[in-house]
Design an enzyme around this catalytic site. Structure first.
Site, PDB file in Angstrom:
ATOM      1  N   HIS A  60       0.831  -1.207   0.000  1.00  0.00           N
ATOM      2  CA  HIS A  60       0.000   0.000   0.000  1.00  0.00           C
ATOM      3  C   HIS A  60       0.863   1.253   0.000  1.00  0.00           C
ATOM      4  O   HIS A  60       2.071   1.203   0.242  1.00  0.00           O
ATOM      5  CB  HIS A  60      -0.997   0.011   1.155  1.00  0.00           C
ATOM      6  CG  HIS A  60      -0.403   0.165   2.520  1.00  0.00           C
ATOM      7  ND1 HIS A  60       0.264  -0.837   3.186  1.00  0.00           N
ATOM      8  CD2 HIS A  60      -0.403   1.222   3.366  1.00  0.00           C
ATOM      9  CE1 HIS A  60       0.648  -0.409   4.374  1.00  0.00           C
ATOM     10  NE2 HIS A  60       0.268   0.847   4.508  1.00  0.00           N
ATOM     11  N   HIS A  62       0.810   5.647   0.986  1.00  0.00           N
ATOM     12  CA  HIS A  62       0.170   6.792   1.635  1.00  0.00           C
ATOM     13  C   HIS A  62       0.734   8.044   0.992  1.00  0.00           C
ATOM     14  O   HIS A  62       1.944   8.140   0.747  1.00  0.00           O
ATOM     15  CB  HIS A  62       0.477   6.848   3.136  1.00  0.00           C
ATOM     16  CG  HIS A  62      -0.112   5.730   3.929  1.00  0.00           C
ATOM     17  ND1 HIS A  62      -1.464   5.537   4.071  1.00  0.00           N
ATOM     18  CD2 HIS A  62       0.482   4.737   4.640  1.00  0.00           C
ATOM     19  CE1 HIS A  62      -1.689   4.484   4.839  1.00  0.00           C
ATOM     20  NE2 HIS A  62      -0.510   3.974   5.191  1.00  0.00           N
ATOM     21  N   TYR A 152      11.879   4.332   0.912  1.00  0.00           N
ATOM     22  CA  TYR A 152      10.798   4.765   0.032  1.00  0.00           C
ATOM     23  C   TYR A 152       9.804   5.655   0.776  1.00  0.00           C
ATOM     24  O   TYR A 152       8.625   5.329   0.902  1.00  0.00           O
ATOM     25  CB  TYR A 152      10.126   3.543  -0.586  1.00  0.00           C
ATOM     26  CG  TYR A 152      11.145   2.627  -1.207  1.00  0.00           C
ATOM     27  CD1 TYR A 152      11.875   3.032  -2.319  1.00  0.00           C
ATOM     28  CD2 TYR A 152      11.425   1.381  -0.664  1.00  0.00           C
ATOM     29  CE1 TYR A 152      12.843   2.214  -2.888  1.00  0.00           C
ATOM     30  CE2 TYR A 152      12.387   0.554  -1.224  1.00  0.00           C
ATOM     31  CZ  TYR A 152      13.086   0.981  -2.337  1.00  0.00           C
ATOM     32  OH  TYR A 152      14.046   0.172  -2.890  1.00  0.00           O
TER      33      TYR A 152
END
Length: 191
Positions: A60, A62, A152
């Site tokens: 996922h 954000h 990341y």
């Protein structure tokens, strides 16, 4: 059928959670992360916006984005980003060709969850809380012990801008920096 309503404010700042289909860890390698970065950069060029914060985890993402004044269409940007990444990702035949009838009907692949989670940021305090959440997320998920160890993330950019100390949320070398508590966000982050 559920009735989803989004809150659109021209020039607003938004927090997003975008999840892979069935939580597949497509972003567990740097090639796919680079493809995602290219997709995001392409969308930014086509439909400008500012990225305030970001983190890419294996299954996922954000983001904190601010849109330009008089522009509120974050859904189009996210849809375009998903499509560009999916095209690039499919180019290496990494996915099985089978897609459920429902996903075919909605012209969806088996790369992303159908929807995404969005929250409109109301003030500077909330912005700081969500930015902290983004930067601490790799630790929360047990991927690293400290935010600075996750490559990341926008954390490193914020350290360079002196928005964070390099040991924020860190336990390295005996540091016991205060661990953030995000219990108040659990209903707002889509995880």
């Amino acid at each position: 059928m559920s009735n989803y309503r989004r809150f659109y404010i021209p020039g607003g700042t938004y927090f997003f959670t975008i999840v892979t289909y069935q939580r597949k860890p497509y972003f567990d390698n740097s090639d796919n992360i680079n493809k995602l970065r290219i997709a995001v950069a392409t969308v930014k060029k086509e439909m400008p916006f500012n990225i305030i914060g970001a983190v890419i985890l294996p299954d996922h993402l954000h983001f904190l984005w601010t849109l330009p004044p008089n522009d509120q269409n974050y859904s189009k940007r996210i849809g375009r980003m998903k499509m560009l990444f999916t095209k690039s990702f499919r180019g290496n035949n990494a996915l099985p060709k089978t897609v459920s009838t429902s996903r075919q009907k909605h012209r969806e692949s088996n790369v992303w969850q159908r929807r995404f989670w969005e929250h409109t940021i109301q003030d500077e305090s909330e912005l700081e809380t969500y930015l902290n959440y983004i930067h601490y997320n790799p630790v929360k998920h047990g991927l690293v012990s400290c935010p600075h160890l996750w490559l990341y993330s926008s954390f490193h950019t914020w350290v360079k801008k002196e928005g964070y100390s390099s040991n924020w949320g860190c336990v390295c070398q005996g540091n016991l920096d205060k661990i953030p508590n995000f219990d108040n966000l659990k209903n707002y982050v889509g995880e």
